[in-house]
Motif scaffolding. Structure first.
Motif, mmCIF file in Angstrom:
data_model
loop_
_atom_site.group_PDB
_atom_site.id
_atom_site.type_symbol
_atom_site.label_atom_id
_atom_site.label_comp_id
_atom_site.label_asym_id
_atom_site.label_seq_id
_atom_site.Cartn_x
_atom_site.Cartn_y
_atom_site.Cartn_z
ATOM 1 N N GLU A 76 66.261 -1.229 97.111
ATOM 2 C CA GLU A 76 65.792 -1.973 95.869
ATOM 3 C C GLU A 76 64.321 -2.605 96.474
ATOM 4 O O GLU A 76 63.941 -2.786 97.859
ATOM 5 N N THR A 77 63.793 -2.934 95.572
ATOM 6 C CA THR A 77 62.365 -3.519 95.782
ATOM 7 C C THR A 77 62.288 -4.978 94.968
ATOM 8 O O THR A 77 62.492 -4.916 93.897
ATOM 9 N N ARG A 78 61.743 -5.866 95.602
ATOM 10 C CA ARG A 78 61.480 -6.753 95.129
ATOM 11 C C ARG A 78 60.314 -7.138 94.190
ATOM 12 O O ARG A 78 59.289 -6.288 94.435
ATOM 13 N N VAL A 79 60.520 -7.742 93.129
ATOM 14 C CA VAL A 79 59.520 -7.895 92.066
ATOM 15 C C VAL A 79 58.740 -9.034 92.146
ATOM 16 O O VAL A 79 59.027 -10.341 92.254
ATOM 17 N N THR A 80 57.277 -8.946 92.255
ATOM 18 C CA THR A 80 56.375 -10.123 92.730
ATOM 19 C C THR A 80 56.105 -10.883 91.432
ATOM 20 O O THR A 80 55.650 -11.747 91.323
ATOM 21 N N ALA A 81 56.097 -10.248 90.252
ATOM 22 C CA ALA A 81 55.713 -10.529 88.739
ATOM 23 C C ALA A 81 56.666 -9.994 87.808
ATOM 24 O O ALA A 81 56.806 -8.935 87.760
ATOM 25 N N LEU A 82 57.205 -10.849 87.054
ATOM 26 C CA LEU A 82 58.285 -10.610 86.037
ATOM 27 C C LEU A 82 58.297 -11.393 84.744
ATOM 28 O O LEU A 82 58.403 -12.640 84.888
ATOM 29 N N GLN A 83 58.212 -10.888 83.718
ATOM 30 C CA GLN A 83 58.045 -11.626 82.600
ATOM 31 C C GLN A 83 58.750 -10.890 81.609
ATOM 32 O O GLN A 83 58.811 -9.465 81.371
ATOM 33 N N GLY A 84 59.510 -11.466 80.460
ATOM 34 C CA GLY A 84 60.043 -10.473 79.660
ATOM 35 C C GLY A 84 60.174 -11.439 78.069
ATOM 36 O O GLY A 84 60.336 -12.621 78.254
ATOM 37 N N ARG A 85 60.697 -10.620 77.238
ATOM 38 C CA ARG A 85 60.969 -11.273 76.044
ATOM 39 C C ARG A 85 61.834 -10.592 75.341
ATOM 40 O O ARG A 85 61.908 -9.313 75.431
ATOM 41 N N THR A 86 62.784 -10.905 74.264
ATOM 42 C CA THR A 86 63.398 -10.178 73.445
ATOM 43 C C THR A 86 63.456 -10.913 72.005
ATOM 44 O O THR A 86 63.191 -12.052 71.751
ATOM 45 N N TRP A 87 63.701 -9.844 70.986
ATOM 46 C CA TRP A 87 63.718 -10.478 69.734
ATOM 47 C C TRP A 87 64.370 -9.497 68.748
ATOM 48 O O TRP A 87 64.697 -8.554 68.970
ATOM 49 N N ASP A 88 64.522 -10.102 67.595
ATOM 50 C CA ASP A 88 65.063 -9.039 66.447
ATOM 51 C C ASP A 88 64.551 -9.867 65.316
ATOM 52 O O ASP A 88 63.412 -10.176 65.288
ATOM 53 N N LEU A 89 65.120 -9.496 64.127
ATOM 54 C CA LEU A 89 64.274 -9.879 62.722
ATOM 55 C C LEU A 89 64.080 -11.343 62.524
ATOM 56 O O LEU A 89 63.289 -11.591 61.813
ATOM 57 N N ILE A 90 64.956 -12.076 63.461
ATOM 58 C CA ILE A 90 65.021 -13.544 62.877
ATOM 59 C C ILE A 90 64.530 -14.493 64.107
ATOM 60 O O ILE A 90 63.560 -15.297 63.829
ATOM 61 N N GLN A 91 64.920 -13.930 65.568
ATOM 62 C CA GLN A 91 64.529 -14.868 66.682
ATOM 63 C C GLN A 91 63.732 -13.979 67.558
ATOM 64 O O GLN A 91 64.025 -13.083 67.762
ATOM 65 N N GLN A 93 62.760 -14.733 71.866
ATOM 66 C CA GLN A 93 63.209 -15.712 73.046
ATOM 67 C C GLN A 93 62.489 -15.250 74.191
ATOM 68 O O GLN A 93 62.114 -13.801 74.272
ATOM 69 N N THR A 94 61.951 -15.932 74.940
ATOM 70 C CA THR A 94 61.430 -15.560 76.136
ATOM 71 C C THR A 94 62.578 -15.332 77.227
ATOM 72 O O THR A 94 63.505 -16.236 77.076
ATOM 73 N N LEU A 95 62.702 -14.337 78.127
ATOM 74 C CA LEU A 95 63.524 -14.229 79.016
ATOM 75 C C LEU A 95 63.131 -14.900 80.367
ATOM 76 O O LEU A 95 62.098 -14.543 80.919
ATOM 77 N N ASP A 96 64.089 -15.828 80.744
ATOM 78 C CA ASP A 96 63.933 -16.501 82.136
ATOM 79 C C ASP A 96 64.808 -15.888 83.201
ATOM 80 O O ASP A 96 65.991 -16.012 83.186
ATOM 81 N N PHE A 97 64.002 -15.127 83.932
ATOM 82 C CA PHE A 97 64.806 -14.304 85.104
ATOM 83 C C PHE A 97 65.254 -15.222 86.346
ATOM 84 O O PHE A 97 64.318 -15.892 86.790
#
Length: 147
Positions: A76-91, A93-97
């Motif tokens: 496995e490799t460590r990730v030094t930068a990680l950002q994410g988001r998720t959405w649908d038709l209504i909401q 959200q930022t993903l906090d890992f």
């Protein structure tokens, strides 16, 4: 007592009742492979969820990520930068890992809310440790309330 990350992932996948399709989701980015799964938090044992600060709920799920570099040892490799988001038709959200380490294994988990039967769209931007570039991964997943 700390519950190992592999136990968290195994519990989530087994409880989903769909181990093969959940466990085999991955995408290749040059020499790296991103493995991912999305499961309802109700599939986690209460003590496992509590140990990671995950709120269980009928309309809550987690995204689990792991990055592997294609080397002889497939570590496995460590990730030094990680950002994410998720959405649908209504909401939206930022993903906090949360980074979880167990020996050489490194996992990232993020929880989020969802609406029953809606398609969730995901965008994850990551840079593996030692990589010269940042990668963007997008996918969609339909979630259902666990009745």
């Amino acid at each position: 007592m700390t519950v190992p990350a592999r136990w968290l992932l195994l519990c989530a996948l087994i409880a989903s009742g769909n181990v093969v399709s959940q466990a085999q989701q991955s995408e290749r980015f040059g020499p790296y492979e991103l493995h991912y799964s999305v499961v309802n938090t109700t599939f986690l044992a209460p003590e496992v969820a509590a140990s990671y600060g995950i709120v269980r709920g009928r309309k809550r799920a987690i995204l689990t990520l792991a990055v592997r570099e294609h080397l002889g040892d497939r570590s496995e490799t460590r990730v030094t930068a990680l950002q994410g988001r998720t959405w649908d038709l209504i909401q939206n959200q930022t993903l906090d890992f949360l980074e979880i380490r167990e020996g050489d294994a490194v996992y990232y988990i993020a929880d989020f809310k969802f609406i029953n039967e809606e398609w969730r769209f995901f965008e994850v931007v990551f840079r593996p440790e030692g990589a010269d570039q940042t990668y963007t991964f997008e996918f969609k997943h339909q979630l259902y309330v666990d009745e």
